[in-house]
Design a protein around this motif. Structure first.
Motif, PDB file in Angstrom:
ATOM      1  N   LEU A 211       0.861  -1.173   0.000  1.00  0.00           N
ATOM      2  CA  LEU A 211       0.000   0.000   0.000  1.00  0.00           C
ATOM      3  C   LEU A 211       0.902   1.229   0.000  1.00  0.00           C
ATOM      4  N   VAL A 212       0.729   2.106  -0.985  1.00  0.00           N
ATOM      5  CA  VAL A 212       1.550   3.313  -1.100  1.00  0.00           C
ATOM      6  C   VAL A 212       0.657   4.519  -0.801  1.00  0.00           C
ATOM      7  N   PHE A 213       1.133   5.412   0.068  1.00  0.00           N
ATOM      8  CA  PHE A 213       0.351   6.597   0.423  1.00  0.00           C
ATOM      9  C   PHE A 213       0.926   7.861  -0.192  1.00  0.00           C
ATOM     10  N   THR A 214       0.041   8.668  -0.762  1.00  0.00           N
ATOM     11  CA  THR A 214       0.429   9.994  -1.246  1.00  0.00           C
ATOM     12  C   THR A 214      -0.447  11.028  -0.540  1.00  0.00           C
ATOM     13  N   ARG A 215       0.004  12.296  -0.557  1.00  0.00           N
ATOM     14  CA  ARG A 215      -0.753  13.325   0.144  1.00  0.00           C
ATOM     15  C   ARG A 215      -1.953  13.794  -0.678  1.00  0.00           C
ATOM     16  N   THR A 216      -1.836  13.728  -2.016  1.00  0.00           N
ATOM     17  CA  THR A 216      -2.916  14.262  -2.854  1.00  0.00           C
ATOM     18  C   THR A 216      -3.430  13.222  -3.854  1.00  0.00           C
ATOM     19  N   LYS A 217      -4.624  13.483  -4.388  1.00  0.00           N
ATOM     20  CA  LYS A 217      -5.224  12.605  -5.401  1.00  0.00           C
ATOM     21  C   LYS A 217      -4.373  12.609  -6.671  1.00  0.00           C
ATOM     22  N   HIS A 218      -3.934  13.810  -7.086  1.00  0.00           N
ATOM     23  CA  HIS A 218      -3.128  13.904  -8.316  1.00  0.00           C
ATOM     24  C   HIS A 218      -1.789  13.197  -8.126  1.00  0.00           C
ATOM     25  N   GLY A 219      -1.242  13.316  -6.916  1.00  0.00           N
ATOM     26  CA  GLY A 219       0.012  12.612  -6.609  1.00  0.00           C
ATOM     27  C   GLY A 219      -0.158  11.106  -6.754  1.00  0.00           C
ATOM     28  N   ALA A 220      -1.305  10.597  -6.292  1.00  0.00           N
ATOM     29  CA  ALA A 220      -1.595   9.153  -6.406  1.00  0.00           C
ATOM     30  C   ALA A 220      -1.653   8.745  -7.878  1.00  0.00           C
ATOM     31  N   VAL A 223       1.856   8.667  -9.467  1.00  0.00           N
ATOM     32  CA  VAL A 223       2.647   7.493  -9.044  1.00  0.00           C
ATOM     33  C   VAL A 223       2.205   6.260  -9.831  1.00  0.00           C
ATOM     34  N   VAL A 224       0.889   6.074  -9.985  1.00  0.00           N
ATOM     35  CA  VAL A 224       0.379   4.918 -10.732  1.00  0.00           C
ATOM     36  C   VAL A 224       0.853   4.968 -12.187  1.00  0.00           C
ATOM     37  N   LYS A 225       0.768   6.143 -12.802  1.00  0.00           N
ATOM     38  CA  LYS A 225       1.194   6.309 -14.197  1.00  0.00           C
ATOM     39  C   LYS A 225       2.671   5.919 -14.346  1.00  0.00           C
ATOM     40  N   TYR A 226       3.485   6.377 -13.396  1.00  0.00           N
ATOM     41  CA  TYR A 226       4.921   6.070 -13.418  1.00  0.00           C
ATOM     42  C   TYR A 226       5.158   4.561 -13.264  1.00  0.00           C
ATOM     43  N   LEU A 227       4.503   3.931 -12.293  1.00  0.00           N
ATOM     44  CA  LEU A 227       4.704   2.499 -12.045  1.00  0.00           C
ATOM     45  C   LEU A 227       4.226   1.659 -13.226  1.00  0.00           C
ATOM     46  N   GLU A 228       3.098   2.038 -13.804  1.00  0.00           N
ATOM     47  CA  GLU A 228       2.569   1.293 -14.948  1.00  0.00           C
ATOM     48  C   GLU A 228       3.553   1.338 -16.133  1.00  0.00           C
ATOM     49  N   GLU A 229       4.230   2.477 -16.299  1.00  0.00           N
ATOM     50  CA  GLU A 229       5.233   2.597 -17.373  1.00  0.00           C
ATOM     51  C   GLU A 229       6.355   1.576 -17.204  1.00  0.00           C
TER      52      GLU A 229
END
Length: 336
Positions: A211-220, A223-229
């Protein structure tokens, strides 16, 4: 007579069982049937996810009692909920917004409620539900039993408790430090720009559910976009997602098809998934209590877990606040 209860407990300490079992026992012993459009016990939860878990607990524990359970939350069509409420139910589990909708439409009334439960009251405060809660409580008979559960006790919650509870028994289930002790904690000091690479390095080493936590919705989402790449199956869960998207994300995470769930604090409060081996704080929270909530998502029900925080230069004050709260230094992890 049953006493009112003020419970201070972290998520993951088995609260639903703690209040579901006595309520089921009480309702079953009375052998009364609910009148149309009424309920005998009302449980209010801040999020759909938490409400679903609580309803599931009542159904599981009360399987052989013959007691009926209804679940009411927003984001889904109303007709099925209305039909269920029309005949009357023993236990109603609801989120505040949809319950107020049904009350306004006179689909349900609360004049027969014997037990009122407010779960995660501090989270209700975060979501702006205190006024709705007061409105709902005003419709419940004064001679009810009330149980209020919260993980933290800000002044507004103390005031709410004082107004709703009468000579309550105070029960503290788990102190902050106890939850934290079961989790192996680490902090990595990294430049903000290097966080994504550090996260990828950590995920490459851990094979479990993370489980990865970010402070904002856009930050989340970023992060997903980066990991999916990089071919890491991940999905975000936050307030901008529809109920269907959130449920699919959680189902994939539970099933193991998605190994990484990226969440904001508010969205994560309703997540109850076993076998989360790692919690990674991509951003440190600016509210130290949130850190305890986050890392408590691993080490559920006595298991151990690992929590790693990526701390940027501007987040050092947040780390100091966290260490003050948990009364210990978080060990430094030198490399990913």
């Amino acid at each position: 007579a049953a006493r009112d209860v003020q419970g201070v407990a972290q998520p993951g300490t088995g609260k639903p069982a703690a209040f579901a079992l006595p309520i089921l026992q009480r309702l079953a012993a009375a052998r009364a049937r609910p009148a149309p459009k009424t309920c005998r016990a009302l449980v209010i939860a801040p999020t759909r996810e938490l409400a679903s878990q609580i309803a599931e607990s009542f159904r599981t524990y009360g399987r052989h009692t013959g007691l009926t359970v209804a679940l009411v939350f927003g984001g889904v069509p109303k007709p099925a909920q209305i039909r269920q409420l029309a005949v009357g139910v023993d236990i109603l589990v609801a989120t505040p917004g949809r319950l107020l909708d049904h009350l306004g439409a006179r689909v349900v009334r609360l004049d027969a409620v014997e037990v009122l439960v407010l779960d995660e009251a501090d989270h209700m405060l975060d979501l702006g539900f205190i006024i709705p809660i007061r409105r709902i409580a005003a419709l419940v008979p004064a001679n009810r039993q009330t149980l209020l559960f919260t993980a933290t006790m800000p002044p507004e919650i103390a005031k709410l408790a004082a107004g709703l509870l009468h000579e309550a028994v105070r029960v503290a289930v788990v102190q902050v430090a106890t939850t934290v002790e079961q989790v192996s904690q680490h902090v990595m000091f990294v430049d903000t720009a290097a966080k994504r690479g550090a996260l990828r390095g950590l995920l490459a080493k851990s094979k479990g559910r993370t489980l990865v936590f970010t402070r904002t919705k856009h930050g989340a989402d970023r992060v997903v976009k980066y990991l999916e790449e990089y071919g890491v199956p991940s999905v975000a869960i936050h307030g901008n997602k529809s109920q269907g998207q959130r449920e699919r994300a959680l189902a994939g995470f539970r099933a193991g098809t998605t190994r990484v769930l990226v969440a904001t604090d508010i969205a994560a409060r309703g997540i109850d998934v076993d076998d989360v081996t790692h919690v990674i704080n991509f951003d440190l929270p600016n509210i130290p209590e949130s850190y305890v909530h986050r890392i408590g998502r691993t080490a559920r029900a006595g298991a151990s877990g690992v929590a790693i925080s990526l701390c940027g230069p501007d987040e050092r004050p947040f780390l100091r606040d966290i260490e003050r709260l948990i009364r210990s230094k978080v060990p430094v992890l030198l490399a990913a």
